[in-house]
Write a protein that holds these residues in place. Structure first.
Motif, PDB file in Angstrom:
ATOM      1  N   MET A   1       0.904  -1.231  -0.124  1.00  0.00           N
ATOM      2  CA  MET A   1       0.111  -0.051   0.035  1.00  0.00           C
ATOM      3  C   MET A   1       0.670   1.289  -0.043  1.00  0.00           C
ATOM      4  O   MET A   1       0.840   2.230  -0.788  1.00  0.00           O
ATOM      5  CB  MET A   1      -0.831   0.051   1.192  1.00  0.00           C
ATOM      6  N   GLY A   2       1.996   1.104   0.771  1.00  0.00           N
ATOM      7  CA  GLY A   2       2.862   2.277   1.113  1.00  0.00           C
ATOM      8  C   GLY A   2       3.542   2.556  -0.385  1.00  0.00           C
ATOM      9  O   GLY A   2       3.782   3.590  -0.837  1.00  0.00           O
ATOM     10  N   ARG A   3       4.024   1.530  -0.967  1.00  0.00           N
ATOM     11  CA  ARG A   3       4.480   1.689  -2.585  1.00  0.00           C
ATOM     12  C   ARG A   3       3.588   2.210  -3.192  1.00  0.00           C
ATOM     13  O   ARG A   3       3.869   2.818  -4.315  1.00  0.00           O
ATOM     14  CB  ARG A   3       5.142   0.252  -3.021  1.00  0.00           C
ATOM     15  N   GLY A   4       2.372   1.510  -3.531  1.00  0.00           N
ATOM     16  CA  GLY A   4       1.342   1.993  -4.243  1.00  0.00           C
ATOM     17  C   GLY A   4       1.026   3.426  -4.242  1.00  0.00           C
ATOM     18  O   GLY A   4       1.085   4.294  -5.175  1.00  0.00           O
ATOM     19  N   GLY A   5       0.823   4.011  -2.720  1.00  0.00           N
ATOM     20  CA  GLY A   5       0.560   5.456  -2.594  1.00  0.00           C
ATOM     21  C   GLY A   5       1.927   6.212  -3.061  1.00  0.00           C
ATOM     22  O   GLY A   5       1.713   7.519  -3.556  1.00  0.00           O
ATOM     23  N   THR A   6       3.160   5.810  -2.862  1.00  0.00           N
ATOM     24  CA  THR A   6       4.342   6.512  -2.868  1.00  0.00           C
ATOM     25  C   THR A   6       4.426   6.715  -4.777  1.00  0.00           C
ATOM     26  O   THR A   6       4.655   7.850  -5.193  1.00  0.00           O
ATOM     27  CB  THR A   6       5.824   5.899  -2.961  1.00  0.00           C
ATOM     28  N   LEU A   7       4.155   5.410  -5.213  1.00  0.00           N
ATOM     29  CA  LEU A   7       3.959   5.674  -6.928  1.00  0.00           C
ATOM     30  C   LEU A   7       3.047   6.745  -7.208  1.00  0.00           C
ATOM     31  O   LEU A   7       3.270   7.506  -8.421  1.00  0.00           O
ATOM     32  CB  LEU A   7       3.716   4.170  -7.530  1.00  0.00           C
ATOM     33  N   SER A   8       1.790   6.618  -6.738  1.00  0.00           N
ATOM     34  CA  SER A   8       0.495   7.629  -7.078  1.00  0.00           C
ATOM     35  C   SER A   8       1.035   9.070  -6.705  1.00  0.00           C
ATOM     36  O   SER A   8       0.826   9.741  -7.461  1.00  0.00           O
ATOM     37  CB  SER A   8      -0.513   7.189  -6.167  1.00  0.00           C
ATOM     38  N   ASP A   9       1.679   9.133  -5.848  1.00  0.00           N
ATOM     39  CA  ASP A   9       2.169  10.649  -5.511  1.00  0.00           C
ATOM     40  C   ASP A   9       3.283  11.086  -6.393  1.00  0.00           C
ATOM     41  O   ASP A   9       3.364  12.259  -6.876  1.00  0.00           O
ATOM     42  CB  ASP A   9       2.892  10.714  -3.835  1.00  0.00           C
ATOM     43  N   SER A  10       4.222  10.087  -6.949  1.00  0.00           N
ATOM     44  CA  SER A  10       5.096  10.527  -7.766  1.00  0.00           C
ATOM     45  C   SER A  10       4.579  10.869  -9.082  1.00  0.00           C
ATOM     46  O   SER A  10       4.829  11.851  -9.919  1.00  0.00           O
ATOM     47  CB  SER A  10       6.191   9.210  -8.003  1.00  0.00           C
ATOM     48  N   VAL A  11       3.347   9.853  -9.530  1.00  0.00           N
ATOM     49  CA  VAL A  11       2.859  10.312 -10.912  1.00  0.00           C
ATOM     50  C   VAL A  11       2.165  11.606 -10.830  1.00  0.00           C
ATOM     51  O   VAL A  11       2.270  12.605 -11.694  1.00  0.00           O
ATOM     52  CB  VAL A  11       1.975   8.955 -11.026  1.00  0.00           C
ATOM     53  N   VAL A  12       1.252  11.868  -9.733  1.00  0.00           N
ATOM     54  CA  VAL A  12       0.823  13.119  -9.688  1.00  0.00           C
ATOM     55  C   VAL A  12       1.484  14.325  -9.560  1.00  0.00           C
ATOM     56  O   VAL A  12       1.318  15.420 -10.538  1.00  0.00           O
ATOM     57  CB  VAL A  12      -0.204  13.080  -8.398  1.00  0.00           C
ATOM     58  N   ARG A  13       2.770  14.183  -9.030  1.00  0.00           N
ATOM     59  CA  ARG A  13       3.927  15.107  -8.939  1.00  0.00           C
ATOM     60  C   ARG A  13       4.329  15.599 -10.217  1.00  0.00           C
ATOM     61  O   ARG A  13       4.422  16.682 -10.795  1.00  0.00           O
ATOM     62  CB  ARG A  13       4.768  14.794  -7.788  1.00  0.00           C
ATOM     63  N   LYS A  14       4.537  14.554 -11.079  1.00  0.00           N
ATOM     64  CA  LYS A  14       5.119  14.760 -12.485  1.00  0.00           C
ATOM     65  C   LYS A  14       4.061  15.277 -13.508  1.00  0.00           C
ATOM     66  O   LYS A  14       4.433  16.183 -14.156  1.00  0.00           O
ATOM     67  CB  LYS A  14       5.652  13.344 -12.908  1.00  0.00           C
ATOM     68  N   ALA A  15       2.845  14.812 -13.115  1.00  0.00           N
ATOM     69  CA  ALA A  15       1.860  15.433 -13.983  1.00  0.00           C
ATOM     70  C   ALA A  15       1.626  16.939 -13.597  1.00  0.00           C
ATOM     71  O   ALA A  15       1.485  17.781 -14.469  1.00  0.00           O
ATOM     72  CB  ALA A  15       0.467  14.801 -13.877  1.00  0.00           C
ATOM     73  N   PHE A  16       1.500  17.267 -12.263  1.00  0.00           N
ATOM     74  CA  PHE A  16       1.437  18.700 -11.928  1.00  0.00           C
ATOM     75  C   PHE A  16       2.708  19.249 -12.582  1.00  0.00           C
ATOM     76  O   PHE A  16       2.240  20.649 -12.732  1.00  0.00           O
ATOM     77  CB  PHE A  16       1.496  18.828 -10.326  1.00  0.00           C
ATOM     78  N   LEU A  17       3.995  18.723 -12.146  1.00  0.00           N
ATOM     79  CA  LEU A  17       5.144  19.768 -12.999  1.00  0.00           C
ATOM     80  C   LEU A  17       5.006  20.009 -14.443  1.00  0.00           C
ATOM     81  O   LEU A  17       5.214  20.814 -14.861  1.00  0.00           O
ATOM     82  CB  LEU A  17       6.375  19.080 -12.567  1.00  0.00           C
ATOM     83  N   ALA A  18       4.189  18.913 -15.191  1.00  0.00           N
ATOM     84  CA  ALA A  18       4.221  18.975 -16.425  1.00  0.00           C
ATOM     85  C   ALA A  18       3.375  20.140 -16.990  1.00  0.00           C
ATOM     86  O   ALA A  18       3.613  21.026 -17.837  1.00  0.00           O
ATOM     87  CB  ALA A  18       3.871  17.743 -17.179  1.00  0.00           C
ATOM     88  N   TYR A  19       2.180  20.114 -16.287  1.00  0.00           N
ATOM     89  CA  TYR A  19       1.343  21.050 -16.520  1.00  0.00           C
ATOM     90  C   TYR A  19       1.673  22.351 -16.086  1.00  0.00           C
ATOM     91  O   TYR A  19       1.248  23.592 -16.850  1.00  0.00           O
ATOM     92  CB  TYR A  19      -0.263  20.755 -15.786  1.00  0.00           C
ATOM     93  N   ALA A  20       2.447  22.683 -14.960  1.00  0.00           N
ATOM     94  CA  ALA A  20       3.084  23.811 -14.583  1.00  0.00           C
ATOM     95  C   ALA A  20       4.091  24.434 -15.556  1.00  0.00           C
ATOM     96  O   ALA A  20       3.877  25.508 -16.081  1.00  0.00           O
ATOM     97  CB  ALA A  20       3.799  23.571 -13.144  1.00  0.00           C
ATOM     98  N   TYR A  21       4.767  23.626 -16.289  1.00  0.00           N
ATOM     99  CA  TYR A  21       5.694  23.930 -17.295  1.00  0.00           C
ATOM    100  C   TYR A  21       4.792  24.418 -18.571  1.00  0.00           C
ATOM    101  O   TYR A  21       5.222  25.513 -19.132  1.00  0.00           O
ATOM    102  CB  TYR A  21       6.466  22.858 -17.726  1.00  0.00           C
TER     103      TYR A  21
END
Length: 349
Positions: free
Chosen positions: A1-21
């Motif tokens: 669950m922890g790994r899945g949550g970390t992966l999800s947070d990482s994907v969301v962060r990358k998507a957020f940064l991409a939209y920010a750029y």
């Protein structure tokens, strides 16, 4: 669950940064275009000197790039011989100077909305010049797509209320020179393993661009400016305008470096629609139904072109992964055969 949550947070962060750029690039590109229009248009700030404005940009960018590279040493310069600079950077600087000069000149004669419609021809120009220099192969389906984009732009031009032949000539020239510059970067720099980020690019190219602009400026705009006694240099207007132009170069680096050039192409379409809406609603430029219909056809062609490039990139990536998998499988098979042969020799002993 922890790994899945970390992966999800990482994907969301990358998507957020991409939209920010994307948003940062759209905002800065939008600002520079509207700001340049405001300065150059005779009905607004009324300073119709595109070479001078471009020279101010290049002088500002050169100075700031020199400060970052040579004084503060925040960016490492690229090792480049004099011969390489003359044979590669100088032609790119000349093309960049011509592209900026003509594109800024077009703002004096054409509306912001119509200029964005004409810029839809950029893929056509890049592909055609790529074929001319044997950088891209000729494909009948791609050429048909290019013709559909050209048809859409032609219809938009037919419906333009403030059509100006000289302005159209300037903007088409700017598109041709910019497309040639992009192809030349691939031929003269990328093929030699030289990669320039926006700071080093401005450090090497901006001074060269300034020199190429200075030559026509002496004969075209300097005599007029010399006779004009009413002009006083506005440091706030031209300083903030130049700062926006410099920031736009950094935004391009962030967007392409952190996402892809294809993302910038897609974001560019969104920016074009926003500029057309802004030109119609705020600047009060006339946008006709024929304008919109023609640009919509061109937009569909550009969208299909970007989709085709995305599919080609995915296919190339899948082919690369398959080749790596085959190579790994072959290596494992060789290791197993080696181990089996070793055990057979041991049993014989």
């Amino acid at each position: 669950m922890g790994r899945g949550g970390t992966l999800s947070d990482s994907v969301v962060r990358k998507a957020f940064l991409a939209y920010a750029y994307v948003l940062i690039w759209i905002a800065l590109s939008f600002t520079v275009i509207v700001y340049n229009k405001y300065i150059l248009d005779k009905k607004m700030y009324n300073w119709p000197y595109p070479i001078s404005l471009t020279m101010i940009h290049m002088a500002f960018c050169s100075s700031l790039a020199f400060l970052l590279v040579r004084v503060l040493r925040l960016v490492e310069p690229v090792t480049m011989s004099r011969e390489l600079y003359i044979s590669s950077v100088v032609p790119i600087g000349a093309l960049y100077a011509l592209s900026l000069w003509l594109s800024n000149s077009a703002y004096i004669y054409l509306s912001v909305s119509f200029i964005q419609m004409l810029k839809a021809l950029m893929p056509v120009a890049v592909y055609s010049i790529g074929i001319l220099f044997k950088k891209d192969p000729f494909k009948s389906n791609t050429m048909a797509n290019m013709l559909s984009i050209s048809l859409g732009v032609a219809i938009a031009a037919y419906g333009e209320a403030r059509f100006d032949s000289w302005g159209v000539f300037l903007q088409l020239g700017a598109v041709a020179f910019e497309a040639t510059r992009l192809v030349m970067i691939q031929i003269l720099l990328a093929s030699k393993g030289i990669s320039l980020n926006p700071i080093t690019s401005l450090y090497y190219v901006a001074p060269c661009c300034f020199v190429f602009l200075f030559l026509p400026w002496i004969f075209v705009e300097y005599p007029v400016l010399k006779e004009s006694s009413s002009f006083h240099f506005d440091f706030v207007i031209f300083g903030t305008n130049s700062l926006c132009a410099f920031a736009l170069n950094l935004a391009v680096f962030l967007l392409v470096g952190k996402t892809s050039a294809l993302t910038m192409n897609v974001a560019g379409v969104v920016k074009d629609w926003l500029l057309i809406a802004f030109s119609w609603s705020v600047i009060k430029d006339t946008v006709t139904p024929i304008n919109l219909f023609g640009y919509f056809l061109a937009f569909l062609g550009v969208a299909y072109y970007n989709h085709s490039k995305l599919q080609a990139l995915k296919a190339a990536e899948a082919q690369k992964k398959a080749a790596l998998a085959d190579e790994e499988s072959g290596r494992l098979l060789e290791e197993r055969e080696g181990d089996g042969l070793g055990r057979k020799n041991e049993s014989q002993d």
